[in-house]
Design a protein around this motif. Structure first.
Motif, PDB file in Angstrom:
ATOM      1  N   GLU A 181      -5.180   5.329 -16.137  1.00 43.83           N
ATOM      2  CA  GLU A 181      -4.547   5.149 -17.452  1.00 43.83           C
ATOM      3  C   GLU A 181      -3.386   6.137 -17.516  1.00 43.83           C
ATOM      4  N   ALA A 182      -2.188   5.684 -17.872  1.00 42.48           N
ATOM      5  CA  ALA A 182      -1.030   6.586 -17.781  1.00 42.48           C
ATOM      6  C   ALA A 182       0.038   6.251 -18.815  1.00 42.48           C
TER       7      ALA A 182
ATOM      8  N   GLN B 238      -4.722   6.279  -4.463  1.00 35.64           N
ATOM      9  CA  GLN B 238      -5.061   6.709  -3.104  1.00 35.64           C
ATOM     10  C   GLN B 238      -5.785   8.051  -3.129  1.00 35.64           C
ATOM     11  N   LEU B 239      -5.283   8.978  -3.948  1.00 33.99           N
ATOM     12  CA  LEU B 239      -5.933  10.278  -4.064  1.00 33.99           C
ATOM     13  C   LEU B 239      -7.348  10.132  -4.635  1.00 33.99           C
ATOM     14  N   SER B 240      -7.513   9.187  -5.549  1.00 33.06           N
ATOM     15  CA  SER B 240      -8.825   8.977  -6.165  1.00 33.06           C
ATOM     16  C   SER B 240      -9.892   8.655  -5.132  1.00 33.06           C
TER      17      SER B 240
ATOM     18  N   VAL C 202       0.839  -1.193   0.000  1.00 34.61           N
ATOM     19  CA  VAL C 202       0.000   0.000   0.000  1.00 34.61           C
ATOM     20  C   VAL C 202       0.877   1.247   0.000  1.00 34.61           C
ATOM     21  N   ILE C 203       0.579   2.176  -0.883  1.00 36.22           N
ATOM     22  CA  ILE C 203       1.319   3.439  -0.975  1.00 36.22           C
ATOM     23  C   ILE C 203       0.436   4.552  -0.415  1.00 36.22           C
TER      24      ILE C 203
ATOM     25  N   HIS D 139       4.475   3.127  -8.552  1.00 34.48           N
ATOM     26  CA  HIS D 139       4.302   3.807  -7.262  1.00 34.48           C
ATOM     27  C   HIS D 139       3.540   5.125  -7.452  1.00 34.48           C
ATOM     28  N   HIS D 140       3.825   5.825  -8.547  1.00 37.08           N
ATOM     29  CA  HIS D 140       3.077   7.049  -8.851  1.00 37.08           C
ATOM     30  C   HIS D 140       1.606   6.711  -9.109  1.00 37.08           C
ATOM     31  N   ILE D 141       1.365   5.649  -9.857  1.00 40.44           N
ATOM     32  CA  ILE D 141      -0.010   5.224 -10.133  1.00 40.44           C
ATOM     33  C   ILE D 141      -0.737   4.896  -8.828  1.00 40.44           C
ATOM     34  N   GLU D 142      -0.049   4.223  -7.921  1.00 42.09           N
ATOM     35  CA  GLU D 142      -0.672   3.869  -6.644  1.00 42.09           C
ATOM     36  C   GLU D 142      -0.994   5.114  -5.822  1.00 42.09           C
TER      37      GLU D 142
END
Length: 200
Positions: free
Chosen positions: A104-105, A87-89, A3-4, A80-83
């Protein structure tokens, strides 16, 4: 993956307020130096695999000239950026009922002379993109190097957002925006927080 949790520099309350009032938010000093270094290494080591974004299904369009590499599970550092965005989502869903459930990135490289003309990422609600984000990955940037994000907010006011290193620009995907022609190589991760699930 473990979990990030969101970095302490992310002021979630301010992000939510800015999105509510203006339709966009800026996050500075996003990640610590060691992560930035690892992420930059991952990006630059794959530059030969980037493809011209303007070519879709073998057809050339004139709206953009940057180069991209879609981020998948093999790009471990970028995950890690996606995670963090996932979390922000959760916060965005609680505040705005957006129903975000996927990210999607891609990495993006704007070489000197490259641009992205005026467009919307989700014109008239035609796709599941709810929030667009751009994380600026290059090590340094000067204001006269171009590459700025030119964005019309939800109140129809225009803004110039400098692509400062270690910054995230975040905005509603239905807002009109463009990337001004770069005069120096500009690296970033563009990610869309989606209310549907897209599998590349």
């Amino acid at each position: 993956m473990e979990v990030i949790f969101l970095p302490k520099s992310w002021n979630v309350d301010q992000i939510l307020d800015d999105l509510d009032q203006h339709g966009f938010a800026i996050i500075d000093d996003v990640y610590p130096p060691e992560y930035i270094h690892a992420l930059t290494e991952e990006c630059t080591s794959h530059l030969t695999q980037f493809r011209q974004a303007a070519i879709q299904n073998g057809v050339m369009n004139q709206i953009r000239s940057d180069h991209i590499l879609w981020i998948n599970e093999d790009l471990n550092i970028a995950q890690h950026h996606i995670e963090s965005l996932k979390q922000l989502s959760q916060n965005l869903n609680r505040a705005f009922y957006l129903g975000i459930n996927d990210i999607e990135a891609h990495f993006a490289c704007y070489n000197a002379g490259e641009f992205y003309a005026l467009h919307r990422d989700n014109p008239q609600g035609k796709n599941g993109r709810m929030i667009s984000t751009v994380y600026y990955l290059h090590a340094e940037w000067q204001d006269d190097w171009g590459g700025q994000l030119h964005l019309q907010d939800k109140n129809n006011h225009w803004h110039i957002i400098q692509p400062q290193p270690n910054r995230i620009a975040m905005f509603q995907s239905d807002l009109l925006h463009e990337v001004i022609k770069a005069k120096h190589q500009r690296l970033s991760i563009t990610a869309w927080l989606r209310s549907d699930q897209l599998r590349l």
